[in-house]
Design a protein around this motif. Sequence first.
Motif, PDB file in Angstrom:
ATOM      1  N   ASP A 169       0.508   8.909  -6.130  1.00  0.00           N
ATOM      2  CA  ASP A 169       0.477  10.275  -5.606  1.00  0.00           C
ATOM      3  C   ASP A 169      -0.784  10.508  -4.766  1.00  0.00           C
ATOM      4  OD1 ASP A 169       1.425  12.781  -5.184  1.00  0.00           O
ATOM      5  OD2 ASP A 169       0.774  13.595  -7.110  1.00  0.00           O
ATOM      6  N   ILE A 170      -0.966   9.629  -3.818  1.00  0.00           N
ATOM      7  CA  ILE A 170      -2.195   9.616  -3.013  1.00  0.00           C
ATOM      8  C   ILE A 170      -2.142  10.709  -1.931  1.00  0.00           C
ATOM      9  CG2 ILE A 170      -3.422   8.225  -1.265  1.00  0.00           C
ATOM     10  CD1 ILE A 170      -3.966   7.317  -4.165  1.00  0.00           C
ATOM     11  N   ASP A 171      -3.312  11.298  -1.688  1.00  0.00           N
ATOM     12  CA  ASP A 171      -3.410  12.336  -0.654  1.00  0.00           C
ATOM     13  C   ASP A 171      -4.103  11.833   0.615  1.00  0.00           C
ATOM     14  OD1 ASP A 171      -2.295  14.502  -2.237  1.00  0.00           O
ATOM     15  OD2 ASP A 171      -4.125  14.331  -3.429  1.00  0.00           O
ATOM     16  N   GLY A 172      -4.875  10.784   0.496  1.00  0.00           N
ATOM     17  CA  GLY A 172      -5.558  10.262   1.680  1.00  0.00           C
ATOM     18  C   GLY A 172      -6.058   8.843   1.423  1.00  0.00           C
ATOM     19  N   VAL A 173      -6.186   8.083   2.505  1.00  0.00           N
ATOM     20  CA  VAL A 173      -6.562   6.677   2.391  1.00  0.00           C
ATOM     21  C   VAL A 173      -7.817   6.424   3.216  1.00  0.00           C
ATOM     22  CG1 VAL A 173      -5.811   4.297   2.771  1.00  0.00           C
ATOM     23  CG2 VAL A 173      -4.124   6.054   2.161  1.00  0.00           C
ATOM     24  N   VAL A 174      -8.845   5.892   2.565  1.00  0.00           N
ATOM     25  CA  VAL A 174     -10.061   5.506   3.279  1.00  0.00           C
ATOM     26  C   VAL A 174     -10.069   3.978   3.340  1.00  0.00           C
ATOM     27  CG1 VAL A 174     -12.576   5.577   3.315  1.00  0.00           C
ATOM     28  CG2 VAL A 174     -11.283   7.540   2.461  1.00  0.00           C
ATOM     29  N   TYR A 175     -10.160   3.472   4.530  1.00  0.00           N
ATOM     30  CA  TYR A 175      -9.908   2.045   4.772  1.00  0.00           C
ATOM     31  C   TYR A 175     -11.144   1.433   5.426  1.00  0.00           C
ATOM     32  CZ  TYR A 175      -7.269  -1.943   6.795  1.00  0.00           C
ATOM     33  OH  TYR A 175      -6.815  -3.180   7.172  1.00  0.00           O
ATOM     34  N   MET A 176     -11.826   0.601   4.677  1.00  0.00           N
ATOM     35  CA  MET A 176     -13.021  -0.057   5.207  1.00  0.00           C
ATOM     36  C   MET A 176     -12.648  -1.402   5.825  1.00  0.00           C
ATOM     37  SD  MET A 176     -16.472  -1.422   3.377  1.00  0.00           S
ATOM     38  CE  MET A 176     -15.709  -2.932   2.845  1.00  0.00           C
ATOM     39  N   TYR A 229       0.832  -1.204   0.000  1.00  0.00           N
ATOM     40  CA  TYR A 229       0.000   0.000   0.000  1.00  0.00           C
ATOM     41  C   TYR A 229       0.876   1.267   0.000  1.00  0.00           C
ATOM     42  CZ  TYR A 229      -3.899  -3.123   1.174  1.00  0.00           C
ATOM     43  OH  TYR A 229      -4.844  -4.121   1.161  1.00  0.00           O
ATOM     44  N   ILE A 230       1.965   1.223   0.729  1.00  0.00           N
ATOM     45  CA  ILE A 230       2.873   2.379   0.727  1.00  0.00           C
ATOM     46  C   ILE A 230       3.432   2.606  -0.678  1.00  0.00           C
ATOM     47  CG2 ILE A 230       5.141   3.189   1.507  1.00  0.00           C
ATOM     48  CD1 ILE A 230       4.528   1.843   4.205  1.00  0.00           C
ATOM     49  N   GLN A 231       3.886   1.513  -1.266  1.00  0.00           N
ATOM     50  CA  GLN A 231       4.463   1.638  -2.610  1.00  0.00           C
ATOM     51  C   GLN A 231       3.425   2.155  -3.597  1.00  0.00           C
ATOM     52  OE1 GLN A 231       3.804  -0.726  -5.337  1.00  0.00           O
ATOM     53  NE2 GLN A 231       5.528  -0.240  -6.691  1.00  0.00           N
ATOM     54  N   TYR A 262      -3.957  -1.859  12.224  1.00  0.00           N
ATOM     55  CA  TYR A 262      -3.042  -0.959  12.946  1.00  0.00           C
ATOM     56  C   TYR A 262      -1.742  -0.793  12.170  1.00  0.00           C
ATOM     57  CZ  TYR A 262       0.691   0.385  16.116  1.00  0.00           C
ATOM     58  OH  TYR A 262       1.791   0.994  16.663  1.00  0.00           O
ATOM     59  N   PHE A 263      -1.207  -1.911  11.709  1.00  0.00           N
ATOM     60  CA  PHE A 263       0.087  -1.860  11.025  1.00  0.00           C
ATOM     61  C   PHE A 263      -0.026  -1.126   9.691  1.00  0.00           C
ATOM     62  CE2 PHE A 263       0.195  -5.694  13.716  1.00  0.00           C
ATOM     63  CZ  PHE A 263       1.228  -5.320  14.557  1.00  0.00           C
ATOM     64  N   ILE A 264      -1.144  -1.346   9.019  1.00  0.00           N
ATOM     65  CA  ILE A 264      -1.354  -0.669   7.739  1.00  0.00           C
ATOM     66  C   ILE A 264      -1.486   0.839   7.961  1.00  0.00           C
ATOM     67  CG2 ILE A 264      -3.024  -0.379   5.855  1.00  0.00           C
ATOM     68  CD1 ILE A 264      -3.603  -3.423   6.159  1.00  0.00           C
ATOM     69  N   LYS A 265      -2.323   1.197   8.910  1.00  0.00           N
ATOM     70  CA  LYS A 265      -2.561   2.615   9.178  1.00  0.00           C
ATOM     71  C   LYS A 265      -1.264   3.297   9.624  1.00  0.00           C
ATOM     72  CE  LYS A 265      -5.900   5.514  11.692  1.00  0.00           C
ATOM     73  NZ  LYS A 265      -5.090   6.462  12.449  1.00  0.00           N
ATOM     74  N   THR A 266      -0.570   2.659  10.536  1.00  0.00           N
ATOM     75  CA  THR A 266       0.662   3.261  11.055  1.00  0.00           C
ATOM     76  C   THR A 266       1.710   3.407   9.952  1.00  0.00           C
ATOM     77  OG1 THR A 266       0.199   2.216  13.172  1.00  0.00           O
ATOM     78  CG2 THR A 266       2.426   3.048  12.857  1.00  0.00           C
ATOM     79  N   ALA A 267       1.837   2.339   9.149  1.00  0.00           N
ATOM     80  CA  ALA A 267       2.854   2.377   8.089  1.00  0.00           C
ATOM     81  C   ALA A 267       2.554   3.498   7.098  1.00  0.00           C
ATOM     82  CB  ALA A 267       2.900   1.030   7.370  1.00  0.00           C
ATOM     83  N   LEU A 268       1.293   3.634   6.712  1.00  0.00           N
ATOM     84  CA  LEU A 268       0.932   4.681   5.754  1.00  0.00           C
ATOM     85  C   LEU A 268       1.099   6.070   6.369  1.00  0.00           C
ATOM     86  CD1 LEU A 268      -2.165   2.969   4.130  1.00  0.00           C
ATOM     87  CD2 LEU A 268      -0.209   3.847   2.853  1.00  0.00           C
TER      88      LEU A 268
END
Lengths: 389, 454
Positions: B381-388, B373-375, B401-407
């Motif tokens: 060129d993402i400005d924000g992530v909405v995660y369902m 997801y980071i890559q 948690y790990f996804i949110k923190t990493a991003l």
Amino acid sequence: MAIRQCALGCAAFAQLKHIYENREEIPAKLRAEGVKVIGKMGCDVPDELIIAGGMLPVQIYADPAKELKETDVYLEYAFDPMVRAQFEKIVDGTYANQIDALAISNSTDVIIRTYLYLRELHRVEPEKKVPEVEFIDWLFTRKPMHQKRNELIINIFWGAVERWAGRQVTGDQVFEASKLCNANKAALRRMQALRCEGRISGCEALVIIGAGFFMEKAKHTELVNAVADAAKEWPVIDAPKVFFTGSNQEDTSLYQKIEDAGLLVVGEDHDWGARVFDRDVNLELSPASGLVDCYMLREFSSKKAFVSQRVDALNREVKASGADGVIFYTNQYEEAASWDYPSQKESLEAAGKKTLGLFKMLWPCDKNEGLAEAFAGLAADMKGGRMNG
Amino acid sequence: MAEEKRPEKKPEGSRSSAVKKLQATAEASAYQKAWFADLKKRVEAGEDFAYLNADVPLEVLRAMDIPFVVNQWWAAICGAKRMTRKYFGLLRDAGYRDDLCSYCATAFAESLDPDDHKIDPETGKELGPWGGLPTPTIAITRLTCDCQSKIFELFAKQHGADFYVIENTVARKAPLNWFELDEDRWEELYDADRLDAAVEELKELIQFLEQKTGKKFEMDKFIEVMKLINEQEGWYKKLRDLIAECHPVPVTVVDTINAVMQAQWQRGTRWAADHAKRLYEEVKALVDKGEAAVPNEKYRLMWLGRGIWADFAFYQRFEQKYGAVFIWTMYLAMGADAYIRNHIEEDPLRALAARYIGMEDFLHMPPWNSQWYIQQAKQNDIDGVVYMVPENCMQAVEGSYFIKTALEDQGYPVLIFKADPVDERKWNAETMGGLVDEFIETRVIPNKDRKGER
């Protein structure tokens, strides 16, 4: 009913109860003497290998009173509450002071996720005091490739045990440890036979079985046999016999409510009860094959089995226990068994068994309202059935 | 009886239908309907028909010309047709819980519907989605979830189908850059014994299918299928890269999800490869003409998690108000990064093993999901992530948690919210939209402004 005076008056039972209630005492003493202590999460971590390595296996358990400060950060709400509470003790440093390493088996999805999260925590937050983790990735389907793959898996774990032990663990040592564990299961089966007769209550049985998770196997065997010798003379409990299926019961509080309502729990299929002594290691096989045979050909667990397997398994277990009724009880977010329930209920009721289904239960059980009434209702129903029958 | 009719009313808070612009999307939908009608005819004529979970190596069935439907696609169809309320009522009536496993239980619930293959006498319309699922003779899933195999077995029993399961193994080694290794260097990516076991699984699956259907597995045909998939996914890679580099984007996820997901389940066919090419060319033509999906694009959003099948319009409701555009979902990007396997001929079954054993891990196992997801956030060129995060699916519990923190550590604001991809009963577009509104206003816009100032 709970734990009776006849049991409390038995020195062996009293010792087991003390250990059950003071779970850190023996592991701490042994650690102080230089014995390594290995935590187990999941029900498919072979004690035999850990014991062969000269170490003490102990079961990870939850503390219902602990605030979930760490868990709420890391785990989604879909993890069941007991595992959430176990996770807290692993991540907040409690277990870092009690165990030398943690072995996790893929016994349920939630435990697999726990392993993945702990592994990732090691990577991204190495400052956390999380014990070293080793994962055991069994295959469960019993297809042709199962035996070969599982022997490979057990050999990988064997390597981890040698690493922890700091020495080679020989096949002979595993053989001896397997004999030790088989003897322990034999003792527990003696106890179970008396339990089915009504001489040992469900609460007493949980104590007898559960103490074994926190002490040396040989001593546990000795005490269980002593209890079994004594319990032959204990009065028979006159109550409708029920089988308990569902969530692990790490303490006696729920069984106490069931038995206080006038029922007797004569068997269960969770990992803190009779499933512990379900199958011996076949000593005629190679050590690795014997362990695979033992752990993977046990009665089907509620998590890693299909509905049809679970229906048949529960029918067999209920019949073996002599129960006339079955209590289905699963905690919130512990969903898998919910899919078995309608088929199991239908099958059991066709055989004349009474059933009570309780799902999405809060943990610990004291948080739930109406439990006493529900159990009393089942007891009345069963007593009515018995009188009529 | 009124309760047996398809619900006419849209769920509370739902907006109008999503606006789709691509011919390829419409074409994919039309193809699916024609393909489904043909499939029904084949089943009615007595052919075996398989129902598969998405992570089953369907390439084997494609090569053997065994018709199949993929569970997740079908659940999405049922969700889009808003059948969930009815189906989960049927589950409840049969003694099952109606609040579990919505993605996987939809088809089982449908199998309990006595009207699934009937016509509404008043309207003349089919009562089941697309006339209902034909009766399968085979149901295959993987043990990637404790519940899934149980549900599939119930589903198989209800239909009188043979039930078959494929094991799942857990990665011991997890190199962070799976998306750089999986196409060619899968021996570096995976533990060798996992690949060995998966190849054995494939051989057992082939044996089962040959015995069940009487059809023969031909390696040449299988290699052809694998090559067609590489061709198809190669176009997705070009498309993903094209969208990533366009400011503003020519299309949004509303177009790409449906165009890609529908064709993904046809992978291994000439049509799917050609469709992927046409999709790319259509989008490229838009780019060449300077067309933008949202001309006032200001903020580029990434959607993590499954699609909101019951309310696709949700993705578009932030476009006019903020210029906030959902440009990324896993559906296109997985095609781009997770499917291609080169040098197939060296060991075709091992190449397939190297595809299917990772599918769950890429999405649901930290650190593979978070690193990808980071890559992808960087590339797009993402400005924000909405995660369902689904409410009732352990399989989709993936280390949020790990996804949110990493991003967020990389400077991407993340909004996590709980929802259900299929069950419209649990969806309120106004509430969810309010969360996204707030997220855009309080985090995405200020974050981008701060970046602009630097």
